[in-house]
Design an enzyme around this catalytic site. Structure first.
Site, mmCIF file in Angstrom:
data_model
loop_
_atom_site.group_PDB
_atom_site.id
_atom_site.type_symbol
_atom_site.label_atom_id
_atom_site.label_comp_id
_atom_site.label_asym_id
_atom_site.label_seq_id
_atom_site.Cartn_x
_atom_site.Cartn_y
_atom_site.Cartn_z
ATOM 1 N N CYS A 77 -53.050 27.282 19.664
ATOM 2 C CA CYS A 77 -53.505 27.373 18.329
ATOM 3 C C CYS A 77 -53.652 25.236 18.978
ATOM 4 O O CYS A 77 -53.263 25.503 20.070
ATOM 5 C CB CYS A 77 -52.338 26.868 17.349
ATOM 6 S SG CYS A 77 -50.809 26.505 18.263
ATOM 7 N N HIS A 130 -43.282 28.478 23.624
ATOM 8 C CA HIS A 130 -43.243 29.748 24.219
ATOM 9 C C HIS A 130 -43.761 31.420 24.965
ATOM 10 O O HIS A 130 -44.198 31.444 24.230
ATOM 11 C CB HIS A 130 -42.130 30.226 22.583
ATOM 12 C CG HIS A 130 -41.041 30.233 22.733
ATOM 13 N ND1 HIS A 130 -40.424 30.021 21.354
ATOM 14 C CD2 HIS A 130 -40.105 29.298 23.115
ATOM 15 C CE1 HIS A 130 -39.224 28.876 21.391
ATOM 16 N NE2 HIS A 130 -38.525 28.803 22.459
ATOM 17 N N HIS A 184 -41.673 22.681 19.405
ATOM 18 C CA HIS A 184 -41.257 23.026 18.017
ATOM 19 C C HIS A 184 -40.662 21.761 16.923
ATOM 20 O O HIS A 184 -39.723 22.561 16.094
ATOM 21 C CB HIS A 184 -40.493 24.502 18.557
ATOM 22 C CG HIS A 184 -40.693 25.245 19.364
ATOM 23 N ND1 HIS A 184 -40.474 24.946 20.771
ATOM 24 C CD2 HIS A 184 -41.318 26.515 19.676
ATOM 25 C CE1 HIS A 184 -40.936 25.979 21.722
ATOM 26 N NE2 HIS A 184 -41.602 26.762 20.965
ATOM 27 N N CYS A 189 -45.064 19.993 17.568
ATOM 28 C CA CYS A 189 -46.748 19.759 16.522
ATOM 29 C C CYS A 189 -46.609 18.874 14.922
ATOM 30 O O CYS A 189 -45.861 19.296 14.415
ATOM 31 C CB CYS A 189 -46.497 21.191 15.822
ATOM 32 S SG CYS A 189 -48.147 21.660 15.369
ATOM 33 N N GLU A 218 -37.443 25.932 16.546
ATOM 34 C CA GLU A 218 -37.836 25.453 15.009
ATOM 35 C C GLU A 218 -37.177 25.021 14.460
ATOM 36 O O GLU A 218 -36.585 23.881 13.191
ATOM 37 C CB GLU A 218 -38.775 26.277 15.021
ATOM 38 C CG GLU A 218 -40.175 25.093 13.540
ATOM 39 C CD GLU A 218 -41.230 25.792 13.051
ATOM 40 O OE1 GLU A 218 -42.059 26.784 13.036
ATOM 41 O OE2 GLU A 218 -41.357 25.090 11.793
ATOM 42 N N SER A 263 -41.747 34.653 21.780
ATOM 43 C CA SER A 263 -42.988 33.840 20.929
ATOM 44 C C SER A 263 -42.560 34.792 19.102
ATOM 45 O O SER A 263 -42.669 35.531 19.255
ATOM 46 C CB SER A 263 -44.068 34.105 21.622
ATOM 47 O OG SER A 263 -45.395 33.844 20.410
ATOM 48 N N ASN A 301 -44.508 33.489 16.819
ATOM 49 C CA ASN A 301 -45.812 33.784 16.040
ATOM 50 C C ASN A 301 -46.212 35.267 16.631
ATOM 51 O O ASN A 301 -46.988 36.087 16.670
ATOM 52 C CB ASN A 301 -46.668 32.854 16.267
ATOM 53 C CG ASN A 301 -47.435 32.686 17.734
ATOM 54 O OD1 ASN A 301 -48.012 33.382 17.538
ATOM 55 N ND2 ASN A 301 -46.837 31.272 17.612
HETATM 56 S S1 SF4 Z 1 -46.675 24.868 13.728
HETATM 57 FE FE1 SF4 Z 1 -47.133 26.265 15.562
HETATM 58 S S2 SF4 Z 1 -48.159 27.716 15.125
HETATM 59 FE FE2 SF4 Z 1 -49.048 26.187 13.847
HETATM 60 S S3 SF4 Z 1 -50.759 24.885 15.137
HETATM 61 FE FE3 SF4 Z 1 -48.373 23.546 15.134
HETATM 62 S S4 SF4 Z 1 -47.448 24.650 17.164
HETATM 63 FE FE4 SF4 Z 1 -49.611 25.924 16.107
#
Ligand code: SF4
Length: 312
Positions: A17, A46, A79, A101, A131, A228, A230
């Site tokens: 992503c 991860h 995270h 992120c 996270e 991970s 997700n």
């Molecule tokens: S929140 Fe996590 S899975 Fe979603 S875009 Fe950001 S890094 Fe990627």
């Protein structure tokens, strides 16, 4: 000898992503700019393969800031971190580059806004995930409560005169989280939620793609590491959508060949921190044993990218 035939339904989107892509680039650029080694607090994302590759380039992953020598910036993982971590870095005379992120940072901002308005905050997420630790660490301990499932939502005890808000981890199951939110809304009709949902676009798209293919598959392979969030959710979605033979594997070496016997249709995808090379290697190995008919099933075309931190 003729090889047996197999259809592979390849989910799209899959793999990296924008947040993971950005975090990896941050580490690579920091190594180039400051020279190796570069210290990273916690695995940047991860995924074992990503971590190993970055280690080979000069990254050192540590859990404690006290293990890091001064002189070069430390990188915080995608995270996110509790507020006390940048404070600790300052005390240790360490500069830092934050690879959190932006979609996790958005949840942090929401939590802080709710706290400033005096609201009790319910965080929906998985205990112990970095996270969740990072989001909980944005506000004082007694202003946020963590719940993990519908049962815990049913058993929440909050004062009826309190203003209540909720935020969520970004990588949860869409369906389970909807059920938890519905339960909260029934119990606390005035509860305030995010204007746009906290579960990110990448988690959403990858789960929607699995929903589309899982019903058509005898087996489903998800590439991703066991820590991970997700990637694990994709396996759960596959099972929930009717593909009981859904597996999480690290790489081609873990393909459960025995359990794939007599399979006619295989679903294939990867979590948001898994590099595409791992998917390609699985397809290559499948091609050695089967006459493969490969079909990509797309639910979305992702074009999102995030800017790098200004220091890089
Ligand atoms: S929140 Fe996590 S899975 Fe979603 S875009 Fe950001 S890094 Fe990627």
């Amino acid at each position: 000898m003729n090889k047996p035939s197999i259809s592979i339904l390849l989910a799209k989107p899959r793999g990296f992503c924008a947040g993971v892509d950005r975090a990896i680039t941050v580490v690579e650029k920091a190594i180039k700019k400051y020279g190796p080694p570069i210290y990273v607090r916690h695995e940047i994302v991860h995924n074992e393969h990503v971590v190993k590759e970055l280690e080979e380039k000069g990254a050192i992953f540590v859990e404690e800031l006290s293990n890091i020598p001064t002189g070069k910036p430390v990188i915080f993982s995608a995270h996110g971190v509790p507020k006390k971590i940048p404070e600790e870095a300052k005390k240790l005379n360490l500069s830092y580059i934050d690879a959190t992120c932006p979609l996790v940072s958005k949840v942090h901002t929401e939590a802080i806004r709710h706290y400033k308005k005096g609201r009790k905050i319910v965080l929906i997420g998985h205990a112990g995930h970095p996270e969740v630790i990072g989001t909980m660490g944005q506000v004082p301990q007694d202003s946020m409560l963590l719940i993990q499932n519908v049962e815990e939502a049913k058993n929440l005890h909050l004062e009826s005169n309190e203003e209540i808000a909720y935020v969520t981890q970004t990588t949860l199951s869409l369906d389970e989280t909807s059920e938890i939110i519905e339960t909260l809304k029934i119990r606390y009709p005035k509860i305030i939620g995010p204007s746009k949902k906290d579960i990110c676009y990448a988690t959403t798209n990858r789960q929607e793609a699995i929903k589309l293919i899982a019903k058509k598959c005898d087996s489903l392979i998800i590439l991703g590491s066991s820590n991970s969030s997700n990637a694990k959710r994709l396996v759960e979605v596959g099972i929930k959508e009717g593909c009981r033979n859904s597996f999480l594997i690290n790489n081609k070496d873990n393909i459960p060949w025995e359990r794939l016997k007599n399979m006619k249709t295989l679903g294939l995808s990867s979590g948001a921190s898994s590099p595409e090379i791992l998917v390609e290697e699985v397809i290559d190995d499948m091609t050695k044993r089967y006459d493969v008919n490969l079909e990509e099933i797309a639910v979305a075309n992702e074009t999102i990218t995030f800017n790098l931190p200004r220091t890089l």
